[in-house]
Enzyme design. Structure first.
Site, PDB file in Angstrom:
ATOM      1  N   THR A  50       0.694  -1.170  -0.053  1.00 55.21           N
ATOM      2  CA  THR A  50       0.038   0.063  -0.015  1.00 55.21           C
ATOM      3  C   THR A  50       0.920   1.312  -0.011  1.00 55.21           C
ATOM      4  OG1 THR A  50      -1.527   1.176   1.366  1.00 55.21           O
ATOM      5  CG2 THR A  50      -0.164  -0.121   2.390  1.00 55.21           C
ATOM      6  N   LYS A  93       2.703  -3.390   7.352  1.00 58.06           N
ATOM      7  CA  LYS A  93       2.512  -3.615   5.691  1.00 58.06           C
ATOM      8  C   LYS A  93       4.313  -3.082   5.405  1.00 58.06           C
ATOM      9  CE  LYS A  93       0.321  -4.768   3.007  1.00 58.06           C
ATOM     10  NZ  LYS A  93      -0.228  -5.877   2.466  1.00 58.06           N
TER      11      LYS A  93
END
Ligand code: NAD
Ligand code: TYD
Length: 369
Positions: free
Chosen positions: A151, A180
């Site tokens: 992301t 992430k």
């Protein structure tokens, strides 16, 4: 075939299965983006076996794939990527040529209330997959590919100007983006340390059909349908760069097949919206589609407490993927949003199914209503 827990489980029929067709494992294939990637690959690559690997958490829904689950090249495996032994067993059985890794805990607000779930799935789950790939591909990395889907939130927040690029330093602000970022670093490290053939992409906010109604756009659509308040965090002047999910799936296809080994690609929509303007656009579009008087839906807009650590602005410079792979978004925001709203209006059973039970508890804990 049906597994012990009643879910479909199409294990490979024999130990020589691997030699029959190339095989790609797609993790998180029952989720929002994953289901669009699975569908695209099943339909476009009939000579490749596509194995959807998913634990079916609250965000995973096999209904998303009802139109392709009978295809000859589709398999489903209910595996929790937090379980290292199960992941190794899966990779050993299928001996995949590629792994496209989307499985994750994906919602920022949930990461604020339960960060450990994000460490376990996003960090440890990713490392479990990397270890299994490294073991299975030992000595034969040629032609293999581990593709990690990430992301733009790993880059932190932008001010009023500028864009994220592949060179932007990581500066995650939420437990979700930190998890992430950590997984991205592990993927890079396995490339540098063990020579694992990897590629990473960092994408902006997606929207489209099958989006779980905890994220901004589907939550607003659902609440408009139900006539419930539309909760806008803070002053609503936070900016996101929106990409239609099918365009993200086409970018993933391009990166998986043609991206360069060890590289990162930023994917975005060149489509920035402040939340409040986006909610007003949704309201106007839905007034028209539902035959309500103009301004009707906008009366539901309610400003609520801000999200802690809320990132002001995300925006992607997607020049590299365009220059190297020829990819660009194909759908305008107006088209994409209109198709998305139409999908929700025609799939009220899907919406009802995912917003019953545990969703109601989540909703009242998050919004106090
Ligand atoms: P999602 O929450 O809709 O789906 C996640 C899927 O992963 C679900 O099917 C869930 O069952 C599965 N899953 C969760 N934990 C698991 C576990 N322990 N083992 C196996 N499966 C598990 O997420 P999404 O929005 O489709 O996002 C997919 C990926 O894309 C994520 O990695 C996310 O970080 C990334 N991403 C999302 C966006 C976005 O706007 N949604 C943007 C950029 C990147
Ligand atoms: P979201 O869809 O959760 O994506 P992300 O936080 O990962 O970008 O939120 C998009 C934007 O909308 C973000 O600025 C937070 C805001 N938002 C609201 O204002 N109200 C809501 O109910 C939700 C879920 C999000």
């Amino acid at each position: 075939m049906v597994g012990a827990d009643g879910t479909p489980n199409f294990a490979p029929p024999n130990p020589h299965y691997r030699s029959l067709m190339p095989t790609v494992l797609i993790t998180g294939g029952a989720g929002f983006i994953g289901s669009h990637v699975v569908r695209r690959f099943v339909q476009r690559y009939p000579e490749t076996t596509i194995v959807n690997v998913d634990a079916l958490t609250y965000a995973g829904n096999l209904e998303n794939l009802a139109d392709v689950d009978q295809a000859a090249n589709y398999r489903f495996e209910r595996v929790d990527i937090r379980d290292a032994a199960a992941v190794q067993d899966l990779v050993d059985r299928y001996q995949p040529d590629g792994i496209i890794h989307l499985a994750a805990e994906s919602h920022v607000d949930r990461s604020i209330t339960d960060p450990m779930a994000f460490v376990e799935t996003n960090v440890i789950g990713t490392v479990n997959l990397l270890n299994a790939a490294r073991t299975a591909w030992a000595g034969a990395m040629e032609g293999k590919r581990f593709y990690h889907i990430s992301t733009d939130e790993v880059f932190g927040a932008l001010g009023a100007e500028g864009f994220f690029t592949e060179e932007t330093p990581y500066s995650p602000n939420s437990p979700y983006s930190a998890s992430k970022a950590s997984s991205d670093h592990f993927v890079r490290a396995y490339h540098e340390t063990y020579g694992l053939p990897i590629v990473i992409s960092n994408c902006s906010n997606n929207y489209g059909p099958n989006h779980f109604p905890e994220k901004l756009i589907p939550l607003m659509i659902h609440n408009i349908i139900e006539g419930k308040p539309l909760p806008v965090y803070g002053d609503g002047k936070y900016t996101r760069d929106w990409l239609y999910v099918k365009d993200h799936a086409s970018a993933i296809d391009a990166v998986y097949h043609d991206g360069r080994n060890g590289e990162t690609y930023c994917i975005g929509g060149w489509n920035e919206w402040q939340n409040i303007d986006l909610v007003h656009l949704l309201c106007r579009t839905m007034d028209a589609k539902l035959g309500r008087p103009e301004g009707d839906c906008a009366q539901l807009i309610t400003f609520v407490k801000d999200r802690p650590g809320h990132d002001k602005r995300y925006a992607i410079d997607a020049t590299k993927i365009h220059r190297e792979l020829g990819w660009k978004p194909s759908v305008t925001f107006e088209q994409g949003l209109s198709e998305t709203i139409d999908w929700y209006l025609s799939n009220k059973t899907w919406l009802r199914n995912v917003t019953s039970g545990a969703y109601l508890d989540y909703y009242s804990a998050q919004y106090g209503a």
